[in-house]
Design a protein around this motif. Structure first.
Motif, PDB file in Angstrom:
ATOM      1  N   LYS A  21      -3.179   5.888  -1.479  1.00 42.30           N
ATOM      2  CA  LYS A  21      -2.057   5.377  -2.260  1.00 42.30           C
ATOM      3  C   LYS A  21      -1.985   6.067  -3.616  1.00 42.30           C
ATOM      4  O   LYS A  21      -0.898   6.440  -4.087  1.00 42.30           O
ATOM      5  N   GLU A  22      -3.135   6.270  -4.237  1.00 39.49           N
ATOM      6  CA  GLU A  22      -3.176   6.949  -5.547  1.00 39.49           C
ATOM      7  C   GLU A  22      -2.746   8.406  -5.424  1.00 39.49           C
ATOM      8  O   GLU A  22      -2.067   8.934  -6.311  1.00 39.49           O
ATOM      9  N   MET A  37       0.808  -1.218   0.000  1.00 43.22           N
ATOM     10  CA  MET A  37       0.000   0.000   0.000  1.00 43.22           C
ATOM     11  C   MET A  37       0.844   1.272   0.000  1.00 43.22           C
ATOM     12  O   MET A  37       0.316   2.375   0.164  1.00 43.22           O
ATOM     13  N   THR A  66      -6.554   2.606  -0.779  1.00 39.38           N
ATOM     14  CA  THR A  66      -6.197   2.731  -2.193  1.00 39.38           C
ATOM     15  C   THR A  66      -6.263   4.191  -2.635  1.00 39.38           C
ATOM     16  O   THR A  66      -5.421   4.651  -3.417  1.00 39.38           O
TER      17      THR A  66
END
Length: 343
Positions: A307-308, A298, A304
């Protein structure tokens, strides 16, 4: 006259590495009447800055609460300085079990309304009428008494990674939240049970014990020096250690290992883990438990979505969080719905 930090945390970390000197991490507190907290704050900052002290210190009219680190070679100078202040002479110093050169990277001495945010009106009860302080031996004995109720005065994210066997661990986010909950849960036992409390270093129990005595509890006890001092005493006295797991601390170390047991789980995959981290997305910064495998998968993020965001160029990240406060996420301390295995 310099009354602020000139170096960034990154610059300070580099200097500490370059110096290569052993540093001690310690904490202490004292309740005392301070007439001019701002003046006292400035006095402390000037003295401690010259000693290369780093840490987070709160000063209020009711006293001082300090968590800090300093070069080991300057400990005697530091102790002499404390002893020169009448209400800090021979104050108990909770020396850390595990030391880290970078436990603190700045010296922050702040004036606050209170040294611990308890939400109490101190004028309504005698804050000096505290419970009985007990050492590790007496604490262990009281734990074995069937008439004792053992209560953890810390927050959920602290007790999650370590606590005393058999302790009541309130599922609360803040110290002030726990006070009324504990009173309500134990209201039928104010006279027939021992109320035995503990916290990290003792400061929360100091105020809570006076509050509960005011509320009618007859037999109130508190662990002298908290978990930090308890761990030191059981080792020195070679008695049974009834604490399991880690002790959460409020510096860059985040915890000290007291025993080998891992009693909590990674909040993302559920495997045994007791390492707290902060999400790498600066717009989130959520505190949660993450194992090494999930950290790698991660990119040290809690979700997520985060993380992006961290994969974007820094200027884009900065633009995205502009004008959006993140304190609500920070102080949720692991309550985020993105964490599948949260406590």
């Amino acid at each position: 006259m310099q009354l602020y930090n000139k170096l960034s945390a990154k610059e300070r970390a580099a200097l500490i590495e370059q110096a290569g000197e052993h540093r001690l991490t310690l904490s202490f507190y004292a309740y005392a009447k301070i007439g001019n907290p701002k003046l006292f704050r400035n006095y402390l900052f000037l003295a401690w800055d010259s000693m290369e002290v780093l840490g987070r210190i709160y000063v209020a009219q009711e006293g001082i609460n300090a968590q800090l680190s300093l070069p080991a070679k300057k400990f005697d100078e530091f102790k002499s300085f404390l002893d020169s202040i009448y209400f800090l002479k021979d104050v108990r110093l909770n020396i850390a079990i595990e030391h880290d050169l970078k436990s603190f990277l700045k010296l922050k001495v702040k004036v606050r309304d209170k040294i611990v945010a308890d939400g109490l009106n101190d004028a309504t009860f005698d804050v000096r009428n505290i419970g009985v302080h007990v050492d590790a031996l007496k604490f262990n004995a009281l734990m074995e008494d069937p008439n004792t109720v053992l209560v953890d005065m810390r927050n959920h994210y602290e007790s999650e990674i370590g606590h005393f066997k058999g302790a009541v661990t309130p599922d609360v986010d803040t110290f002030r939240d726990s006070l009324d909950i504990i009173e309500e849960d134990l209201k039928e036992h104010k006279e027939d049970k021992n109320l035995l409390m503990y916290c990290t270093g003792g400061i929360r129990c100091e105020k809570a014990s006076a509050y509960y005595k005011h509320k009618g509890f007859k037999n109130v006890f508190q662990l002298e020096g908290g978990i930090i001092e308890y761990a030191r005493q059981v080792e020195n006295l070679e008695v049974e250690n009834k604490f399991v797991g880690k002790n959460f601390v409020f510096d860059h170390r985040r915890s000290e290992r007291i025993t080998d047991e891992v009693i909590s789980n990674c909040h993302q995959c559920g495997k045994p883990c007791d390492s707290h981290v902060n999400c790498d997305n600066e717009a989130c910064h959520l505190l949660f438990i993450q194992c090494e495998e999930c950290a790698k998968a991660m990119n040290n993020c809690c979700s997520t979505a985060c993380k992006e965001i961290t994969a974007l160029p820094y200027e884009e990240q900065k633009a995205l969080r502009k004008g959006i406060p993140n304190s609500n996420k920070i102080f949720k301390k692991g309550r985020s719905s993105v964490l599948k295995f949260k406590h």
